[in-house]
Design a protein around this motif. Structure first.
Motif, mmCIF file in Angstrom:
data_model
loop_
_atom_site.group_PDB
_atom_site.id
_atom_site.type_symbol
_atom_site.label_atom_id
_atom_site.label_comp_id
_atom_site.label_asym_id
_atom_site.label_seq_id
_atom_site.Cartn_x
_atom_site.Cartn_y
_atom_site.Cartn_z
ATOM 1 N N MET A 3 0.840 -1.191 0.000
ATOM 2 C CA MET A 3 0.000 0.000 0.000
ATOM 3 C C MET A 3 0.882 1.250 0.000
ATOM 4 N N ASN A 4 1.850 1.319 -0.918
ATOM 5 C CA ASN A 4 2.797 2.416 -0.914
ATOM 6 C C ASN A 4 2.228 3.716 -1.475
ATOM 7 N N GLN A 5 0.925 3.715 -1.864
ATOM 8 C CA GLN A 5 0.319 4.965 -2.314
ATOM 9 C C GLN A 5 -0.016 5.877 -1.139
ATOM 10 N N TYR A 6 0.067 5.345 0.084
ATOM 11 C CA TYR A 6 -0.228 6.147 1.263
ATOM 12 C C TYR A 6 1.064 6.724 1.831
ATOM 13 N N ILE A 7 1.054 8.014 2.085
ATOM 14 C CA ILE A 7 2.208 8.670 2.675
ATOM 15 C C ILE A 7 1.716 9.504 3.859
ATOM 16 N N GLY A 8 2.027 9.047 5.063
ATOM 17 C CA GLY A 8 1.631 9.805 6.246
ATOM 18 C C GLY A 8 2.413 11.098 6.350
ATOM 19 N N GLN A 9 1.817 12.104 6.956
ATOM 20 C CA GLN A 9 2.479 13.380 7.147
ATOM 21 C C GLN A 9 2.430 13.800 8.607
ATOM 22 N N ASP A 10 3.403 14.671 8.985
ATOM 23 C CA ASP A 10 3.410 15.257 10.318
ATOM 24 C C ASP A 10 2.236 16.219 10.470
ATOM 25 N N ILE A 11 1.777 16.364 11.707
ATOM 26 C CA ILE A 11 0.804 17.409 12.048
ATOM 27 C C ILE A 11 1.385 18.208 13.208
ATOM 28 N N GLU A 12 1.420 19.513 13.049
ATOM 29 C CA GLU A 12 1.857 20.389 14.127
ATOM 30 C C GLU A 12 0.695 21.268 14.568
ATOM 31 N N ILE A 13 0.368 21.182 15.837
ATOM 32 C CA ILE A 13 -0.674 22.016 16.440
ATOM 33 C C ILE A 13 0.055 22.999 17.353
ATOM 34 N N ILE A 14 0.009 24.278 16.983
ATOM 35 C CA ILE A 14 0.873 25.281 17.613
ATOM 36 C C ILE A 14 0.029 26.350 18.303
ATOM 37 N N ASP A 15 0.094 26.394 19.636
ATOM 38 C CA ASP A 15 -0.568 27.433 20.442
ATOM 39 C C ASP A 15 -2.049 27.580 20.093
ATOM 40 N N VAL A 16 -2.726 26.480 19.851
ATOM 41 C CA VAL A 16 -4.122 26.536 19.400
ATOM 42 C C VAL A 16 -5.080 26.739 20.574
ATOM 43 N N GLY A 17 -5.963 27.704 20.404
ATOM 44 C CA GLY A 17 -7.052 27.926 21.350
ATOM 45 C C GLY A 17 -8.357 28.005 20.585
ATOM 46 N N MET A 18 -9.463 27.648 21.247
ATOM 47 C CA MET A 18 -10.762 27.695 20.588
ATOM 48 C C MET A 18 -11.808 28.200 21.563
ATOM 49 N N HIS A 19 -12.492 29.282 21.167
ATOM 50 C CA HIS A 19 -13.553 29.870 21.978
ATOM 51 C C HIS A 19 -14.825 29.880 21.133
ATOM 52 N N TYR A 20 -15.879 29.239 21.626
ATOM 53 C CA TYR A 20 -17.172 29.309 20.949
ATOM 54 C C TYR A 20 -17.909 30.563 21.402
ATOM 55 N N GLU A 21 -18.512 31.235 20.458
ATOM 56 C CA GLU A 21 -19.237 32.461 20.774
ATOM 57 C C GLU A 21 -20.350 32.178 21.785
ATOM 58 N N GLY A 22 -20.387 32.992 22.824
ATOM 59 C CA GLY A 22 -21.408 32.836 23.846
ATOM 60 C C GLY A 22 -21.040 31.902 24.974
ATOM 61 N N SER A 23 -19.945 31.154 24.817
ATOM 62 C CA SER A 23 -19.527 30.225 25.867
ATOM 63 C C SER A 23 -18.666 30.956 26.898
ATOM 64 N N PRO A 24 -18.893 30.713 28.190
ATOM 65 C CA PRO A 24 -18.120 31.419 29.223
ATOM 66 C C PRO A 24 -16.674 30.955 29.333
ATOM 67 N N LYS A 25 -16.343 29.801 28.783
ATOM 68 C CA LYS A 25 -14.963 29.311 28.883
ATOM 69 C C LYS A 25 -14.485 28.789 27.542
ATOM 70 N N ALA A 26 -13.185 28.714 27.404
ATOM 71 C CA ALA A 26 -12.582 28.237 26.164
ATOM 72 C C ALA A 26 -12.770 26.735 26.029
ATOM 73 N N ALA A 27 -13.012 26.275 24.789
ATOM 74 C CA ALA A 27 -13.105 24.837 24.527
ATOM 75 C C ALA A 27 -11.716 24.207 24.516
ATOM 76 N N LEU A 28 -10.719 24.965 24.042
ATOM 77 C CA LEU A 28 -9.334 24.497 23.998
ATOM 78 C C LEU A 28 -8.414 25.612 24.467
ATOM 79 N N ASN A 29 -7.366 25.242 25.199
ATOM 80 C CA ASN A 29 -6.431 26.218 25.737
ATOM 81 C C ASN A 29 -4.993 25.845 25.403
ATOM 82 N N ASN A 30 -4.352 26.656 24.579
ATOM 83 C CA ASN A 30 -2.903 26.563 24.343
ATOM 84 C C ASN A 30 -2.448 25.124 24.042
ATOM 85 N N ILE A 31 -3.038 24.537 23.013
ATOM 86 C CA ILE A 31 -2.693 23.167 22.619
ATOM 87 C C ILE A 31 -1.442 23.182 21.741
#
Length: 370
Positions: free
Chosen positions: A1-29
């Motif tokens: 199955m050499n047609q598949y080539i995995g790649q790196d994923i870098e998640i850098i300082d990611v935060g996520m705030h949903y509008e109207g939510s009192p707290k962040a869903a994600l903090n500094n990932i």
């Protein structure tokens, strides 16, 4: 199955705030997932696991931070343009289509010819150990077979990254255990980078190269291999969340050479001090139930507790013995059942012991509460 080539994923300082939510869903990932790795995010419900997966897939944009796949910033790149495929918790298979049509659906949307789609579907059915079922309706398949069809459909578009949103949660225990092995084997054969989210520790511990444990406030508590997470948790949350653990509130009395003596409500304990806690600090002593022994059966007398047997729970291969000290400080001891072992009687008094190297002292902090 050499047609598949995995790649790196870098998640850098990611935060996520949903509008109207009192707290962040994600903090500094911050996570670097290696190409071809089976990486799991493990955490309780509501900790942001699915949000993080959808950010990687491109269904959501982070409030702050950056996500890179390979060496490319994914900002403003939609899901259909990313080298990813996603398997949803409900699988989202088309019940009126045949198995082959389901697998080839993404290829059809990309304008691939019918002959090539059929050939690809046959190859993938072999890969997921379902040869010869291409003409069946999805509704004729078992739950485990549907899982494998969903995986095959995700792999049909030859992604570099396969995202899996708790795909085994609806299966019964034995089938889940079987599918863990199947998933791991498929990942190894293809070399695709798998990112798996789950609240099931068994899934994460048995399948993953590495695991990121997330706490309820949307933070990464620790990233490590399964054995290091279990044996060397860095925080009280990880120690409490990953596997069964006894926890005793304590105060550090003395500390030196990577060890410390702590005072608890039933006496002094000595343990490993990985955080270099100092005298006077509040701590939690964590002891796994399987390392506790009845004193007379053990050669170690490093940490001993005089206690009463409150209850006994027979679990087949294991027996869990519930203990307390003066009607409080309830904790458990777990013993292997070989069919001949004798276990203490309910209401009997026993002395139990465990070694210094099996006692992990961590700073008092947030723990997991189901």
């Amino acid at each position: 199955m050499n047609q598949y080539i995995g790649q790196d994923i870098e998640i850098i300082d990611v935060g996520m705030h949903y509008e109207g939510s009192p707290k962040a869903a994600l903090n500094n990932i911050n996570v670097h997932i290696k190409a071809g790795e089976f990486f799991s995010f493990l955490g309780p419900s509501g900790c942001g696991k699915t949000t993080l997966l959808r950010l990687i897939a491109g269904f959501l944009d982070p409030t702050e931070g950056q996500i890179r796949i390979g060496e490319k910033d994914m900002c403003r790149i939609g899901p259909n343009k990313r080298p990813t495929a996603m398997i949803f918790q409900n699988l989202a298979l088309f019940t009126l289509m045949t198995v082959s049509e389901n697998i080839a659906f993404g290829l059809e949307m990309r304008g691939v010819s019918l002959d090539k789609r059929r050939k690809k579907a046959e190859e993938l059915l072999e890969l997921v150990n379902l040869p010869g079922v291409g003409n069946k309706k999805v509704s004729d398949l078992s739950g485990g077979q549907m899982q494998r069809v969903a995986i095959a459909r995700g792999l049909a578009v030859e992604p570099s990254v396969l995202l899996l949103d708790e795909p085994l949660s609806a299966l019964d225990l034995k089938l889940r255990q079987h599918m863990r092995t199947e998933l791991r084997q498929i990942q190894k054969r293809t070399g695709v980078t798998f990112i798996y989210i789950t609240h099931d520790q068994g899934e994460a511990l048995t399948m993953s190269d590495r695991i990121g444990v997330m706490s309820a406030d949307g933070r990464i508590e620790q990233i490590a291999t399964a054995d290091n997470l279990y044996n060397k948790p860095n925080t009280a949350f990880v120690a409490d969340f990953v596997g069964a653990n006894n926890s005793f509130m304590a105060t550090v009395k003395t500390a030196n050479n990577g060890h410390a003596v702590v005072e608890t409500s039933f006496g002094f304990l000595t343990g490993i001090n990985p955080q270099q806690l100092s005298s006077g600090q509040q701590a939690i002593a964590f002891v796994r139930p399987e390392v506790i022994s009845v004193l007379e059966e053990s050669k170690s007398e490093e940490n001993t507790i005089k206690c009463r047997v409150k209850n006994i729970s027979f679990e087949g291969a294991f027996v869990t013995i519930f203990l307390d000290v003066d009607g409080k400080e309830a904790f458990i001891m777990r013993r292997h059942n070989d069919g001949t072992s004798l276990f203490p009687e309910i209401d009997s008094e026993i002395d139990v012991c465990f070694g210094t190297h099996n006692t992990r002292l961590l700073a008092d902090g947030a723990c997991f509460h189901a």
